[in-house]
Design a protein around this motif. Structure first.
Motif, PDB file in Angstrom:
ATOM      1  N   GLN A 403       0.825  -1.176   0.014  1.00  0.00           N
ATOM      2  CA  GLN A 403       0.138  -0.079  -0.010  1.00  0.00           C
ATOM      3  C   GLN A 403       0.855   1.409  -0.242  1.00  0.00           C
ATOM      4  OE1 GLN A 403      -3.706   0.078   2.133  1.00  0.00           O
ATOM      5  NE2 GLN A 403      -3.499  -1.919   2.775  1.00  0.00           N
ATOM      6  N   MET A 404       1.976   1.297   0.585  1.00  0.00           N
ATOM      7  CA  MET A 404       2.994   2.317   0.603  1.00  0.00           C
ATOM      8  C   MET A 404       3.446   2.492  -0.760  1.00  0.00           C
ATOM      9  SD  MET A 404       2.975   3.944   3.438  1.00  0.00           S
ATOM     10  CE  MET A 404       4.555   4.871   2.994  1.00  0.00           C
ATOM     11  N   THR A 405       3.588   1.302  -1.511  1.00  0.00           N
ATOM     12  CA  THR A 405       4.172   1.570  -3.063  1.00  0.00           C
ATOM     13  C   THR A 405       3.195   2.430  -3.767  1.00  0.00           C
ATOM     14  OG1 THR A 405       5.293  -0.579  -2.820  1.00  0.00           O
ATOM     15  CG2 THR A 405       5.045   0.554  -4.890  1.00  0.00           C
ATOM     16  N   GLU A 406       1.784   2.138  -3.318  1.00  0.00           N
ATOM     17  CA  GLU A 406       0.732   2.891  -4.270  1.00  0.00           C
ATOM     18  C   GLU A 406       0.900   4.325  -3.902  1.00  0.00           C
ATOM     19  OE1 GLU A 406      -3.340   1.397  -3.751  1.00  0.00           O
ATOM     20  OE2 GLU A 406      -2.625  -0.534  -3.568  1.00  0.00           O
ATOM     21  N   SER A 407       1.061   4.763  -2.533  1.00  0.00           N
ATOM     22  CA  SER A 407       1.360   6.115  -2.266  1.00  0.00           C
ATOM     23  C   SER A 407       2.501   6.469  -3.140  1.00  0.00           C
ATOM     24  CB  SER A 407       1.266   6.101  -0.947  1.00  0.00           C
ATOM     25  OG  SER A 407       1.402   7.359  -0.367  1.00  0.00           O
ATOM     26  N   LEU A 408       3.465   5.993  -3.006  1.00  0.00           N
ATOM     27  CA  LEU A 408       4.668   6.382  -3.702  1.00  0.00           C
ATOM     28  C   LEU A 408       4.652   6.559  -5.200  1.00  0.00           C
ATOM     29  CD1 LEU A 408       7.902   7.215  -3.215  1.00  0.00           C
ATOM     30  CD2 LEU A 408       8.297   4.756  -3.632  1.00  0.00           C
ATOM     31  N   LEU A 409       3.887   5.850  -5.880  1.00  0.00           N
ATOM     32  CA  LEU A 409       3.365   6.131  -7.163  1.00  0.00           C
ATOM     33  C   LEU A 409       2.938   7.112  -7.503  1.00  0.00           C
ATOM     34  CD1 LEU A 409       2.664   2.312  -8.473  1.00  0.00           C
ATOM     35  CD2 LEU A 409       4.712   3.521  -9.105  1.00  0.00           C
ATOM     36  N   ASP A 445      17.673  24.169  -9.995  1.00  0.00           N
ATOM     37  CA  ASP A 445      18.860  23.436 -10.215  1.00  0.00           C
ATOM     38  C   ASP A 445      18.967  22.075  -9.391  1.00  0.00           C
ATOM     39  OD1 ASP A 445      19.144  24.078  -7.407  1.00  0.00           O
ATOM     40  OD2 ASP A 445      20.698  25.657  -7.629  1.00  0.00           O
ATOM     41  N   THR A 446      19.931  21.355  -9.225  1.00  0.00           N
ATOM     42  CA  THR A 446      20.055  20.056  -8.793  1.00  0.00           C
ATOM     43  C   THR A 446      19.716  20.045  -7.523  1.00  0.00           C
ATOM     44  OG1 THR A 446      22.335  20.114  -8.361  1.00  0.00           O
ATOM     45  CG2 THR A 446      21.768  19.471 -10.427  1.00  0.00           C
ATOM     46  N   THR A 447      19.837  20.935  -6.490  1.00  0.00           N
ATOM     47  CA  THR A 447      19.336  21.274  -5.154  1.00  0.00           C
ATOM     48  C   THR A 447      17.911  21.008  -5.212  1.00  0.00           C
ATOM     49  OG1 THR A 447      21.351  22.305  -4.457  1.00  0.00           O
ATOM     50  CG2 THR A 447      19.336  22.536  -2.998  1.00  0.00           C
ATOM     51  N   VAL A 448      17.341  21.952  -6.032  1.00  0.00           N
ATOM     52  CA  VAL A 448      15.836  21.991  -6.381  1.00  0.00           C
ATOM     53  C   VAL A 448      15.112  20.675  -6.546  1.00  0.00           C
ATOM     54  CG1 VAL A 448      14.034  23.113  -7.179  1.00  0.00           C
ATOM     55  CG2 VAL A 448      15.614  24.364  -6.596  1.00  0.00           C
ATOM     56  N   LEU A 449      16.090  20.153  -7.369  1.00  0.00           N
ATOM     57  CA  LEU A 449      15.455  18.792  -7.830  1.00  0.00           C
ATOM     58  C   LEU A 449      15.565  17.498  -6.592  1.00  0.00           C
ATOM     59  CD1 LEU A 449      17.062  18.472 -11.511  1.00  0.00           C
ATOM     60  CD2 LEU A 449      14.758  18.807 -10.744  1.00  0.00           C
ATOM     61  N   ALA A 450      16.668  17.815  -5.970  1.00  0.00           N
ATOM     62  CA  ALA A 450      16.716  16.700  -4.861  1.00  0.00           C
ATOM     63  C   ALA A 450      15.786  17.340  -3.619  1.00  0.00           C
ATOM     64  CB  ALA A 450      18.073  17.018  -4.190  1.00  0.00           C
ATOM     65  N   PHE A 451      15.334  18.534  -3.745  1.00  0.00           N
ATOM     66  CA  PHE A 451      14.301  18.720  -2.421  1.00  0.00           C
ATOM     67  C   PHE A 451      13.152  18.134  -3.001  1.00  0.00           C
ATOM     68  CE2 PHE A 451      11.009  21.712  -1.401  1.00  0.00           C
ATOM     69  CZ  PHE A 451      11.148  21.961  -0.107  1.00  0.00           C
ATOM     70  N   SER A 452      12.751  18.394  -4.226  1.00  0.00           N
ATOM     71  CA  SER A 452      11.485  17.649  -4.711  1.00  0.00           C
ATOM     72  C   SER A 452      11.379  16.296  -4.739  1.00  0.00           C
ATOM     73  CB  SER A 452      11.360  18.186  -6.415  1.00  0.00           C
ATOM     74  OG  SER A 452      10.076  17.683  -6.910  1.00  0.00           O
ATOM     75  N   MET A 453      12.589  15.413  -4.818  1.00  0.00           N
ATOM     76  CA  MET A 453      12.440  14.130  -4.646  1.00  0.00           C
ATOM     77  C   MET A 453      12.226  13.826  -3.234  1.00  0.00           C
ATOM     78  SD  MET A 453      15.825  13.157  -7.072  1.00  0.00           S
ATOM     79  CE  MET A 453      15.692  11.281  -6.540  1.00  0.00           C
ATOM     80  N   GLY A 454      12.915  14.555  -2.366  1.00  0.00           N
ATOM     81  CA  GLY A 454      12.573  14.445  -0.994  1.00  0.00           C
ATOM     82  C   GLY A 454      11.026  14.729  -0.507  1.00  0.00           C
ATOM     83  N   LEU A 455      10.787  15.427  -1.308  1.00  0.00           N
ATOM     84  CA  LEU A 455       9.172  15.918  -1.165  1.00  0.00           C
ATOM     85  C   LEU A 455       8.231  14.720  -1.408  1.00  0.00           C
ATOM     86  CD1 LEU A 455       8.200  19.737  -2.128  1.00  0.00           C
ATOM     87  CD2 LEU A 455       8.446  18.615   0.219  1.00  0.00           C
ATOM     88  N   VAL A 456       8.870  14.124  -2.568  1.00  0.00           N
ATOM     89  CA  VAL A 456       8.078  12.930  -2.993  1.00  0.00           C
ATOM     90  C   VAL A 456       7.911  11.988  -1.849  1.00  0.00           C
ATOM     91  CG1 VAL A 456       8.192  11.218  -4.634  1.00  0.00           C
ATOM     92  CG2 VAL A 456       8.224  13.337  -5.382  1.00  0.00           C
ATOM     93  N   VAL A 457       9.079  11.585  -1.322  1.00  0.00           N
ATOM     94  CA  VAL A 457       9.270  10.455  -0.383  1.00  0.00           C
ATOM     95  C   VAL A 457       8.795  10.798   0.840  1.00  0.00           C
ATOM     96  CG1 VAL A 457      10.736   9.184   1.055  1.00  0.00           C
ATOM     97  CG2 VAL A 457      11.518   9.776  -1.311  1.00  0.00           C
ATOM     98  N   LEU A 458       8.712  12.119   1.294  1.00  0.00           N
ATOM     99  CA  LEU A 458       8.019  12.706   2.584  1.00  0.00           C
ATOM    100  C   LEU A 458       6.451  12.763   2.313  1.00  0.00           C
ATOM    101  CD1 LEU A 458       8.320  13.975   5.435  1.00  0.00           C
ATOM    102  CD2 LEU A 458       8.293  16.012   4.446  1.00  0.00           C
ATOM    103  N   THR A 459       5.840  12.951   1.374  1.00  0.00           N
ATOM    104  CA  THR A 459       4.537  12.939   1.321  1.00  0.00           C
ATOM    105  C   THR A 459       3.915  11.644   0.923  1.00  0.00           C
ATOM    106  OG1 THR A 459       4.927  13.411  -1.345  1.00  0.00           O
ATOM    107  CG2 THR A 459       4.412  15.353  -0.061  1.00  0.00           C
TER     108      THR A 459
END
Length: 888
Positions: A403-409, A445-459
């Motif tokens: 179910q967490m995988t569904e949330s991640l997708l 930039d790459t920092t913003v992309l990394a922040f966005s990826m972190g947001l994906v995992v956190l959310t």
């Protein structure tokens, strides 16, 4: 070298997993075939030999799984399997998946945009050498009531600080300035924003010229040869990036200035609008250069290694107090204060950006709660499926992981879409937010992309973890024993859904209330009475070069000729001149004394804003005359020692006396003070809508003093759209002097909009985030109530079959949906009061507990909630009892 062998095996398991699986199957089949052959050789029939071999060898499938369990990267294989399962599950519910992805895209996209701006503006270091050791030093008046206590520095104070203190490596000064720029070959003139910087400013900051050189100490002297530095912007825009401009001359205010260098593209301090730099001393006359009471400069200092900011400032403050005692009757500050240079650059935007980032953070949390609520409601429909999977051997951890995988997708898809939204909105914000400092470095930039990826995992964790844990609890497996006719869903899950919805509503209330306060504050600013007429008024500024218009007669002749020409234009009802229009900014003040009430030698002199105006100005702008009279054509040239004061001036300095006929003594920049007679009192006008009214002195513009009335604004009242007359008026200026540029061609409404631009932008963005959050809350409320009704179809059918009125069912469903709304509203009201207190400093004319905002917020929320609940509730009324009773 075992580690090499282990590394080789790990790489084989990662990149050649399928071929290794095939090899494993082949090897197991080989051993099985060998056993069968041995059995046949022992006299068994082929079928009996195979059965015996399988008994000896064991279950091939089980052995296959046991062998693979020892391989590396099994977690990756399980993750890939969960991804495939999650994708199939989401494909079965496309409506749910699309809504959830869009909700997360809005939250992640908005948060990424604000992070991009916050990082560039507030977090990135300044593009100078060792920026952490740079501080701004200001004067500080102990009894100063206006402003923030950081007062700009007088040139005399700066020189003494630099010469007689040793806590800093060096100190440099700069001040705002402006020029009419023209080339040597009849290029079009333009007004450019300029700055005067001391010769050591650029070495202090560690700035290397892109071309040429910086100023020398000899050039930074009053009366020295004129030199100028070009910023990269004007170097490219006006001079096409031609480095041969170094050593050539340009004309600033009709004076030839030699170009000595070009600043690099990265240097946009104090802001990107600054086009040229000249030596600091050349922007001052001899008296101003040594004055301790002429506050107009910004001082930058670099700390010495090992010296704290407090100890360095202590030396400056001690010296400043001595200067104050030596100039007791003049406005000389008692001490000094400092702050980091980065804080000084972002001072006006730091609080609005922080508020916006908190607002978008609330919106992201609301989005997570929304999706989480949808997951909880959706799991109610899948509870038997989950129970069956658990009964077939799925561990609770495996079920949670699926179910967490569904949330991640969902969050990953929302993140990809959110990044596209963020790229567009960030570029738009950086372009249209005119008051945003350092906007030129805002980029993803790459920092913003990394922040966005972190947001994906956190959310994904925030949105999926609680529903996954709830859906796989111990009570889940008891669902297999439920009757197919069981009514309703899990009470605990319904409670969880309502709790999540209440938290979501509470956050929405806080955001709505904060946005309402900011928007009302902006409306107060926007509707502020400037003290004069603002409809159909055009303003155009110009500045007469002092070396060309160097006598009173020349200045007055130009002013009067321009007024005469403009007044004759079709569509112009009246026109007048003033140095700075109402709402146009502070633009300077001066100290004065009242001869009839001489102060003690130790008493600080009074000060007031000064303006110059022509005789028609007060009539044209409908500024009321309270007593006395205004200027006439007789107050001109040398017969100019008369002035008009504002009501605030009269009330503050002549509270018990009639000011008419009294005098004030003003120093200006002359060796001896001059006396002026007060001839009239007029109504107050506002210099800045966000600041309190200040006493104002009006001097006659027809005095023609080149250093006082050369810069003027023509105020044109029109019968129709004032902007239609902007070109005709500019043509009249060009007809009198083709080399004279004009600037700030604005209506009075545009001036008002310009001064409230920052408040307007931040209030509008916060309101937009609040409305989006309200929409998300409505979607969540609608989705949850729809699922609740779907789970209660049988119950509702029984109620209707037993005689319940449909109005009773409607009340039941609405009350069930609105209960978490009322709970969230109560929590949100308390949070809104706290939020209002926190943003009190950026509110204007608005209480942080404004009842109108409270009422509007509550009304809008309740209307939205009722609308979101109404559709599922009406659907419940249409349920056929017989059909509902047949529903499994």
């Amino acid at each position: 070298m075992r580690w090499i062998q282990r590394l080789r095996m790990a790489m084989l398991m990662l990149f050649r997993r399928n071929s290794e699986t095939a090899r494993l199957d082949q090897e197991m089949q080989f051993h099985l075939d060998q056993q069968i052959s041995e059995n046949i050789a022992g006299g068994m029939a082929p079928a009996e030999a195979r059965s015996a071999a399988l008994r000896t060898f064991g279950n091939p499938t089980l052995l296959h799984d046991q062998a693979r369990s020892t391989w590396s990267w099994n977690w990756l294989e399980k993750f890939a399997r969960d991804i495939r399962y999650g994708a199939r599950t989401l494909r079965r519910s496309p409506g749910f998946a699309i809504v959830a992805v869009l909700v997360m895209a809005l939250g992640i996209g908005a948060t990424t945009s604000l992070f991009t701006i916050v990082r560039a503006v507030l977090l990135k270091p300044l593009p100078f050498h060792d920026p952490n050791n740079l501080v701004m030093v200001y004067e500080h008046f102990h009894n100063f009531e206006l402003g923030d206590g950081f007062n700009v520095v007088a040139p005399g104070d700066f020189h003494d600080w630099r010469a007689h203190t040793n806590g800093y490596q060096d100190m440099a000064a700069w001040r705002d300035y402006g020029f009419n720029l023209a080339g040597e070959h009849a290029e079009l003139p333009e007004v450019v924003q300029a700055a005067g910087g001391s010769w050591n400013l650029f070495p202090l900051l560690g700035i290397q010229m892109a071309h040429g050189r910086s100023f020398t100490p000899e050039e930074d002297q009053v009366g020295a040869n004129h030199v100028v530095l070009l910023t990269w912007n004007i170097f490219q825009r006006r001079f096409a990036g031609d480095a041969s401009i170094i050593g050539k001359q340009v004309r600033l205010d009709s004076n030839p200035y030699t170009v000595t260098g070009v600043l690099p593209a990265s240097f946009t301090y104090p802001d990107a609008r600054t086009q040229v730099w000249v030596p600091y001393a050349q922007t001052l006359n001899a008296r101003q250069y040594d004055a301790h009471d002429n506050h107009q400069s910004h001082v930058i200092a670099r700390l010495k290694p090992g010296v704290t900011a407090a100890s360095a400032l202590e030396q400056v403050s001690a010296l400043q107090y001595q200067l104050h005692l030596a100039n007791a009757s003049k406005p000389v500050a008692e001490s000094a204060v400092s702050r980091p240079m980065i804080d000084d650059v972002v001072l006006d935007i730091k609080t609005p950006l922080t508020v916006l980032f908190c607002a978008v953070g609330c919106m992201l949390l609301i989005a997570c709660l929304n999706v989480s609520n949808l997951f909880v409601a959706r799991s109610a429909a899948r509870r038997k499926e989950i129970a069956v999977r658990g009964a077939l051997g799925g561990t609770r951890l495996a079920l949670i992981r699926e179910q967490m995988t569904e949330s991640l997708l969902i969050c990953a898809a929302g993140g990809v879409l959110g990044l596209a939204i963020s790229a567009l909105t960030t570029r738009w914000l950086a372009t249209h937010w005119t008051t945003l400092p350092r906007a030129e470095i805002v980029r993803m930039d790459t920092t913003v992309l990394a922040f966005s990826m972190g947001l994906v995992v956190l959310t994904a964790l925030l949105a999926g973890l609680l529903p996954a844990i709830s859906a796989t609890g111990k009570m889940t497996f008891g669902l297999l024993q439920e009757s197919s006719r069981s009514v309703g869903g899990s009470t605990s899950r319904a409670t969880m859904r309502k709790t999540l919805l209440a938290v979501e509503i509470a956050l929405t209330v806080i955001l709505l209330f904060s946005a309402g306060l900011l928007f009302k504050s902006f409306m107060h600013l926007r509707t502020t009475d400037l003290g004069c007429v603002t409809d159909r008024v055009l303003t155009i500024k110009y500045g007469l070069p002092e070396n060309q218009y160097n006598t009173r007669e020349k200045v007055v002749a130009f002013h009067e000729s321009l007024l005469e020409k403009v007044r004759r234009l079709p569509g112009v009802t009246s026109a007048a001149l003033v140095s700075t229009p109402p709402g146009g900014g502070y633009e300077g003040d001066d100290v004065f004394t009242i001869p009839e009430h001489p102060p003690a030698a130790s008493v600080l002199q009074d000060d007031a804003i000064y303006r110059s105006a022509d005789p028609e100005y007060f009539k044209v702008m409908q500024i009321p005359l309270i007593s006395g009279r205004v200027f006439t054509d007789q107050e001109r040239l040398t017969r100019d020692h008369y002035l008009v004061v504002s009501k605030k001036f009269a009330d503050q300095y002549f509270s018990r006396d009639n000011p008419i006929g009294r005098h004030i003594r003003v120093s200006w920049d002359t060796p001896e003070p001059e006396n002026y007679e007060i001839i009239g009192v007029v109504g107050d006008t506002v210099y800045d809508v966000a600041e309190p009214i200040k006493p104002t002195m009006y001097f006659p513009v027809l005095s023609g003093l080149p250093n006082q009335v050369s810069s003027s604004t023509i105020m044109v009242r029109t019968a129709g759209d004032p902007l239609l007359l902007s070109v005709p008026v500019q043509k009249q200026v060009a007809a009198l002097d083709p080399s004279l540029p004009v600037y700030d061609v604005l209506t009075m409404q545009q001036i008002l909009g310009k001064t409230t631009a920052s408040q307007s932008f931040s209030a509008t963005l916060t309101l937009a985030f609040a409305l989006l959050s309200l929409l998300l809350a409505a979607i969540g409320l609608y989705g949850v109530l729809s699922y609740l009704i779907a789970q209660r179809i049988t119950e509702i059918g029984i109620r209707i079959a037993l005689g319940a009125q449909r109005s009773q069912v409607l009340r039941l469903v609405l009350f069930d949906g609105l209960r978490p709304v009322f709970l969230g509203l109560l929590i949100g009201l308390a949070g809104g009061a706290v939020a209002g207190t926190l943003i009190r400093s950026i509110l204007f004319g608005t209480s942080p507990y404004d009842p109108v905002v409270f009422a509007a917020m509550i009304g809008s929320l309740l209307l939205t909630a009722v609308a979101a609940c109404a559709i599922p509730a009406i659907r419940a009324l249409k349920i056929d009892p017989m059909q509902a009773l047949r529903t499994e």
